[in-house]
Design an enzyme around this catalytic site. Structure first.
Site, PDB file in Angstrom:
ATOM      1  N   TYR A  88      59.703  44.628  44.233  1.00 21.79           N
ATOM      2  CA  TYR A  88      59.663  45.298  42.927  1.00 21.79           C
ATOM      3  C   TYR A  88      60.722  46.395  42.932  1.00 21.79           C
ATOM      4  O   TYR A  88      60.796  47.181  43.881  1.00 21.79           O
ATOM      5  CB  TYR A  88      58.319  46.008  42.746  1.00 21.79           C
ATOM      6  N   ASN A 132      53.508  47.482  37.408  1.00 26.79           N
ATOM      7  CA  ASN A 132      52.099  47.681  37.820  1.00 26.79           C
ATOM      8  C   ASN A 132      52.028  48.306  39.214  1.00 26.79           C
ATOM      9  O   ASN A 132      52.264  49.500  39.359  1.00 26.79           O
ATOM     10  CB  ASN A 132      51.304  46.376  37.741  1.00 26.79           C
ATOM     11  N   ALA A 133      51.666  47.512  40.249  1.00 23.30           N
ATOM     12  CA  ALA A 133      51.837  47.909  41.657  1.00 23.30           C
ATOM     13  C   ALA A 133      51.101  49.167  42.100  1.00 23.30           C
ATOM     14  O   ALA A 133      51.470  49.779  43.106  1.00 23.30           O
ATOM     15  CB  ALA A 133      53.336  48.051  41.975  1.00 23.30           C
ATOM     16  N   GLU A 134      50.073  49.588  41.356  1.00 18.75           N
ATOM     17  CA  GLU A 134      49.330  50.799  41.738  1.00 18.75           C
ATOM     18  C   GLU A 134      50.258  52.012  41.892  1.00 18.75           C
ATOM     19  O   GLU A 134      50.040  52.886  42.718  1.00 18.75           O
ATOM     20  CB  GLU A 134      48.505  50.603  43.023  1.00 18.75           C
ATOM     21  N   ASN A 192      55.952  41.514  34.331  1.00 18.20           N
ATOM     22  CA  ASN A 192      54.934  41.361  35.366  1.00 18.20           C
ATOM     23  C   ASN A 192      53.584  41.063  34.739  1.00 18.20           C
ATOM     24  O   ASN A 192      53.129  41.816  33.876  1.00 18.20           O
ATOM     25  CB  ASN A 192      54.822  42.645  36.182  1.00 18.20           C
ATOM     26  N   GLU A 193      52.975  39.975  35.166  1.00 17.18           N
ATOM     27  CA  GLU A 193      51.662  39.583  34.648  1.00 17.18           C
ATOM     28  C   GLU A 193      51.574  39.883  33.157  1.00 17.18           C
ATOM     29  O   GLU A 193      50.721  40.638  32.701  1.00 17.18           O
ATOM     30  CB  GLU A 193      50.540  40.274  35.438  1.00 17.18           C
ATOM     31  N   TYR A 244      44.184  36.593  43.609  1.00 23.80           N
ATOM     32  CA  TYR A 244      43.546  37.467  44.596  1.00 23.80           C
ATOM     33  C   TYR A 244      42.111  36.993  44.787  1.00 23.80           C
ATOM     34  O   TYR A 244      41.178  37.583  44.228  1.00 23.80           O
ATOM     35  CB  TYR A 244      43.586  38.927  44.131  1.00 23.80           C
ATOM     36  N   GLU A 278      52.347  36.111  43.559  1.00 25.84           N
ATOM     37  CA  GLU A 278      51.457  37.016  44.285  1.00 25.84           C
ATOM     38  C   GLU A 278      50.235  36.231  44.708  1.00 25.84           C
ATOM     39  O   GLU A 278      49.451  35.797  43.864  1.00 25.84           O
ATOM     40  CB  GLU A 278      50.982  38.175  43.395  1.00 25.84           C
ATOM     41  N   TYR A 344      47.559  48.643  52.517  1.00 23.96           N
ATOM     42  CA  TYR A 344      47.108  47.403  51.871  1.00 23.96           C
ATOM     43  C   TYR A 344      46.368  46.473  52.821  1.00 23.96           C
ATOM     44  O   TYR A 344      46.038  45.343  52.476  1.00 23.96           O
ATOM     45  CB  TYR A 344      48.318  46.673  51.242  1.00 23.96           C
TER      46      TYR A 344
HETATM   47  C1  GAL Z   1      48.698  42.415  40.438  1.00 30.46           C
HETATM   48  C2  GAL Z   1      49.974  43.152  40.030  1.00 30.46           C
HETATM   49  C3  GAL Z   1      50.541  43.925  41.198  1.00 30.46           C
HETATM   50  C4  GAL Z   1      49.459  44.727  41.868  1.00 30.46           C
HETATM   51  C5  GAL Z   1      48.323  43.811  42.278  1.00 30.46           C
HETATM   52  C6  GAL Z   1      47.177  44.513  42.941  1.00 30.46           C
HETATM   53  O1  GAL Z   1      47.974  42.076  39.349  1.00 30.46           O
HETATM   54  O2  GAL Z   1      50.933  42.254  39.556  1.00 30.46           O
HETATM   55  O3  GAL Z   1      51.574  44.754  40.749  1.00 30.46           O
HETATM   56  O4  GAL Z   1      49.010  45.681  40.969  1.00 30.46           O
HETATM   57  O5  GAL Z   1      47.798  43.198  41.157  1.00 30.46           O
HETATM   58  O6  GAL Z   1      47.565  45.198  44.052  1.00 30.46           O
END
Ligand code: GAL
Length: 959
Positions: A88, A132-134, A192-193, A244, A278, A344
């Site tokens: 990113y 995004n990416a927290e 992104n998403e 995820y 991802e 992480y």
């Molecule tokens: C995804 C997003 C990432 C990050 C991840 C959770 O949805 O694209 O940037 O936020 O979730 O760590």
């Protein structure tokens, strides 16, 4: 606590939910550019027409502010078989102010992309504009807060803003593309998403795509937008799915969700490979959470085996793991909810150390990069396993017939140990039940999975099948060297085809061999235990050397591809690079202890060097060279015994001179989020976007003021851990997180008819990610202050970080600085003279809410060829109510909240930390109640390696 249980609807859905372009050798910096054709079909990406299996990991350069450590991470990834890194690019990290962009020093992304090229690893570029990416505002720059346009839309305001960023970052990315041979950028992600497929959403995506093309991006454009943007306006070259499956709750690390079978999506993708931009590589943790070791356990090696192999079994040939190295939310980089470490629970820790997750990644990564037919497979029916608890999925390469059998428990979370036989389809003849050796079976012990190969051209030889998994094989001269592995103590059976019975010599270990003249197969039976070795000499010529390892032995192998062919190494902790020329092998890597080094190299190789020094070697019966490598010298770290301390909140005192501060006199803002009363108190409106901010409100007391209601917005997400503390004429009123509270006023505190002062210190926990409706614009700081008992007006002044958007310290950048008095005075800087401060020892307890700064120096003299990750630890015997901001040599590397946690150890990356000289720690400790202070502070060694890595100091102002 529900706050930890993050369910994200968009993801929950998914939670349900020949000849290969081989391991890319590093491209020499001075090599002439060779353009490549990047394309894809329904199986995989192709590079110059050859299928490419993309095995990738996420890494954020902005979470590791020491460029030589980027090389460290990239080399470690490459060494584990990753052929791509997903990055990113963070708009806000590069742009402190509208029109101001910085791509130098720790922001030098040209350098990052050169390093990726030098490491021989492809780059999947993700420049946003939203990421995004927290991270704070999901990567939007904070000056965007004060614009009105709808974010992530074609609104003119927003478009004009993002164009600034896109043109600059696109031009940099465009200089490094595989398509023109100047670099290794392979793919480019748009947004992104992004799930808004309304006409506006489509227009927005199309605009970004047009912009990328106009700026010279020629690699395929892709999205991680799940089932959106397959066609029509805004359609991407390549769609992608994010998944995820275990979501982000690390509090119960043994809990598993079901494996979602993506074969349905696979079948719908008629023109594209199944791509996961991802796939879960770990999980973020939250303030007050269980800590990252719990996340690493949740998403540990068993998870990797079972879930990653399931994505392969569904036919995916493109997987990126988010994250592979998570890093550090240094400064104020984090979004509300997450703390300094962004480790992480990934394969590489925040301190860049290899974990058992890395080992497992490597086992799979090597397979994907070795076995070319895996990049092109079709689903084929499999005979059910003999044991119904075991599920078998079969895929076959349509060109060469290589078969892949994926085995796991039908219920993935099953922890029983099961044995089974497997029925292999055979091109000619009836199906074969394996293993054939009586009394043996294939075992699935608990949460385990296996990928087994059949009918595979292993170099110049022919593998009929193996119940062991293949790590890799290399061809050197006319000899193939192959490494198979299995769990310690489990049986293995490997069967090879030859025209005539070959000569077999067991060089090490217990291996039985059996020649079957009827089927022309040689069967090897063994138990995985350490490392067995078998030399096979076929009558037809050539040679095959088979290494049969248990998992522990397997992960000690390293495959290094050089321009003169592949090398196989065994022994060291890490092998980073290799060069082969004129009978000499030059190796570079790390040891964590003294170790054997075994090198499988082409015939005629005589000289071996390791990190530039010759290694004495002897020839072995395995046809390899064996030598010895030293481990690191022991290191001790200094104790941090003496500290200097200074009171650091003069703003509390009524007489403090705030005349140079900005008056909060704005009555209008473009930010549609400010729908509160006037005056506008939002710190963002005054250019103070990060860290602590002071407010001082002056009023002429009538004497009737009996209380004051203060409201603040400090960042609530996954918990509410912002805070403000308030004083009236120096008397402590109290504290509160985001929210509203009425504080009683003792009449004796008021000076009737005279100037009175309310001082409020706020802790901004960052801007929300842009989930929807401009949430990143939510105000930060005080919202309102209203007296009880009187309508007295208050005239506020505000002070945040020095300079606001005009950074005095551009090297460290916008996220490093907050607005504490000490920060404004440069107390965090190494050259600040603190000799006049009082001395102190830690821990220290205070009964007065307020701010104190602590400083100390220490000297390191670490061996030049060692990498010693060091952390600063704060230890409290019991939680106290204070929060600390930690600086090392002027860099803000940690935020600690004693009564929230969980982080106590803060990485001090080399490059910022001086391993051979003086270092300065400065800690601002803000006691938010009467039981504050600062705990014990010490340095802890997280690891110790002898290494080829060299880290240059990062230059930044010292005062
Ligand atoms: C995804 C997003 C990432 C990050 C991840 C959770 O949805 O694209 O940037 O936020 O979730 O760590």
């Amino acid at each position: 606590m529900t706050a930890f249980h993050v369910r994200r609807p968009a993801l929950a859905l998914l939670a349900l939910g020949t000849g290969i372009a081989a391991l890319a050798p590093a491209i020499a910096a001075d090599a002439p550019p060779v353009p490549h054709k990047v394309a894809f079909d329904r199986y995989s990406m192709t590079l110059d027409g050859k299928p490419l299996y993309v095995w990738s990991g996420s890494f954020h350069y902005w979470r590791l502010p020491s460029p030589d450590l980027w090389r460290d991470v990239l080399q470690k990834m490459k060494a584990a078989g990753f052929n791509a890194v997903e990055v990113y690019f963070h708009w806000g990290y590069h742009s402190p102010k509208r029109g101001v962009y910085d791509f130098t020093g720790i922001r030098d992304v040209d350098r990052l992309l050169d390093m990726a090229r030098d490491a021989g690893i492809y780059v999947i570029a993700r420049p946003g504009p939203y990421i995004n990416a927290e991270t704070d505002a999901g990567g939007f720059p904070n000056w965007l807060v004060a614009t009105a346009g709808k974010p992530r839309s074609p609104s003119p305001d927003y478009t004009a803003a993002y164009r600034e960023w896109m043109t600059q970052i696109n031009r940099i990315i465009a200089r490094h593309q595989v398509t023109d041979g100047r670099g290794t950028v392979l793919l480019y992600q748009v947004e992104n998403e992004f799930y808004d497929d309304s006409p506006d959403g489509q227009r927005y995506l199309q605009d970004l795509e047009d912009e990328a093309r106009a700026d010279g991006i020629t690699v395929p454009l892709f999205g991680n937008h799940n089932e959106n943007f397959f066609e029509g306006l805004g359609a991407l070259d390549l769609p992608g799915f994010d998944s995820y499956p275990l979501d982000f709750d690390c509090t119960r690390p043994a809990r598993w969700n079901a494996v979602y079978d993506f074969s349905h999506e696979r079948e719908k993708l008629t023109r594209w490979p199944l791509f996961f931009p991802e796939y879960q590589g770990g999980a973020f943790d939250v303030w007050g959470g269980p800590g990252y070791e719990a996340c690493r356990k949740l998403t540990g090696p068993e998870f990797e085996r079972v879930f990653y192999e399931a994505t392969m079994a569904s036919g995916s040939t493109m997987q990126n793991f988010y994250m592979t190295y998570g890093g550090i939310n240094w400064g104020w980089l984090s979004s509300p909810g997450v703390y300094t470490s962004y480790d992480y629970g990934a394969a590489l820790t925040a301190s860049r150390q290899l974990t058992s997750k890395y080992d497992q990644q490597k086992l799979l990564g090597y397979l994907t990069q070795t076995v070319a037919p895996l990049a092109r497979t079709d689903a084929r029916a499999a005979t059910a396993a003999e044991n119904p608890r075991v599920r078998v999925t079969r895929r076959v390469n349509p060109n060469d017939g290589t078969q892949f059998y994926f085995l796991r428990h039908a219920d993935a979370s099953d922890t029983t140990s099961d044995a089974t036989h497997l029925t292999l389809a055979q091109a000619a003849g009836k199906p074969l039940v394996v293993p054939q050796q009586p009394g043996t079976a294939i075992r699935l012990d608990g949460r385990d999975a296996k990928v087994l190969l059949a009918d595979y051209a292993l170099g110049a030889q022919r593998l009929a099948y193996s119940t062991s998994e293949l790590l890799t094989h290399v061809r050197q001269d006319d000899r193939d060297v192959a490494v198979f592995y299995g769990r310690q103590g489990e049986d293995g059976e490997t069967v090879l085809r030859f025209d005539a019975e070959p000569a077999v010599k067991v060089v090490a270990g217990q291996v039985a061999s059996h020649w079957d003249a009827g089927t022309h197969t040689l069967r090897l039976n063994y138990r995985h235990d350490g490392l067995a070795r078998v030399a096979i000499t076929p009558k037809a010529g050539g040679a095959l050397f088979v290494l049969l390892a248990d998992n522990d032995a397997a992960v000690r192998f390293w495959r290094l591809d050089t321009a003169a062919g592949p090398l196989l190494l065994r022994g060291p902790h890490l092998a980073r690079t290799a060069a082969l020329s004129g009978g000499a092998v030059a190796l570079a890597g790390d040891t964590d202890a003294a170790t054997d080094l075994e090198v499988f190299a082409p015939r005629g190789t005589q000289a071996v060097t390791w990190n530039g020094l010759p290694v004495a070697t002897t020839a072995t019966p395995s046809g390899s060279l064996e030598g010895h490598l030293d481990g690191p010298a022991p290191v001790t770290l200094p104790a941090l015994d003496t500290w200097r301390v200074h009171d650091a909140a003069p703003e509390i005192a009524p007489g403090f001179d705030d005349r140079a501060w900005q008056a909060t006199d704005r009555t209008s803002t473009p930010n549609p989020y400010w729908n509160k009363a006037l005056p506008i108190l939002d710190s963002d409106d005054y250019g103070f976007h990060h860290g602590n901010v002071w407010y001082r409100g002056h009023f002429t007391a009538t004497g009737k003021e009996t209380g004051i209601r203060l409201s603040a917005s400090l960042g609530v997400h996954l918990g509410n851990h912002g805070i403000f503390t308030a004083w009236l004429n120096g008397h402590f009123l109290g504290n509160n997180p985001s929210g509203s509270q009425q504080f009683p006023i003792d009449p004796a505190w008021l000076k009737k008819g005279a100037d009175n002062v309310i001082a409020v210190l706020v802790d901004n926990h960052g801007h929300l990610q842009e989930e929807k409706n401009g949430a990143f614009r939510e105000p930060r700081g005080l919202l309102s202050a209203v007296f009880a008992g009187a309508t007295t007006a208050i005239h506020w002044r505000i002070q945040g970080n020095r300079g606001g958007e005009d950074l005095p310290d551009a090297a460290r950048g916008p996220f490093n600085a907050g607005g504490l008095y000490g920060e404004r005075m440069g107390w965090q800087m190494p050259a600040f003279a603190d000799a006049a401060w009082a001395t102190a020892t830690l821990p220290r307890h205070t009964a007065q809410p307020g701010v104190e700064w602590y400083r100390t120096d220490f000297t390191l003299d670490l061996p030049k060829d060692q990498d010693v990750p060091i952390a600063l630890r704060i230890h409290d015997d019991a939680p106290h109510r204070y929060r600390a901001v930690i600086f090392i040599n002027g860099w803000q590397l940690g935020r600690y909240i004693s009564d929230v946690g969980p982080q106590t150890d803060f990485e001090l990356p080399p490059g910022l930390l001086n391993p051979n000289g003086k270092n300065t720690i400065a800690i601002a400790a803000w006691s938010t109640a009467q039981d504050g202070g600062l705990g014990q502070v010490s340095l802890v060694m997280q690891g110790n390696y002898r290494t080829s890595l060299r880290v240059a100091p990062v230059t930044a102002p010292v005062k």
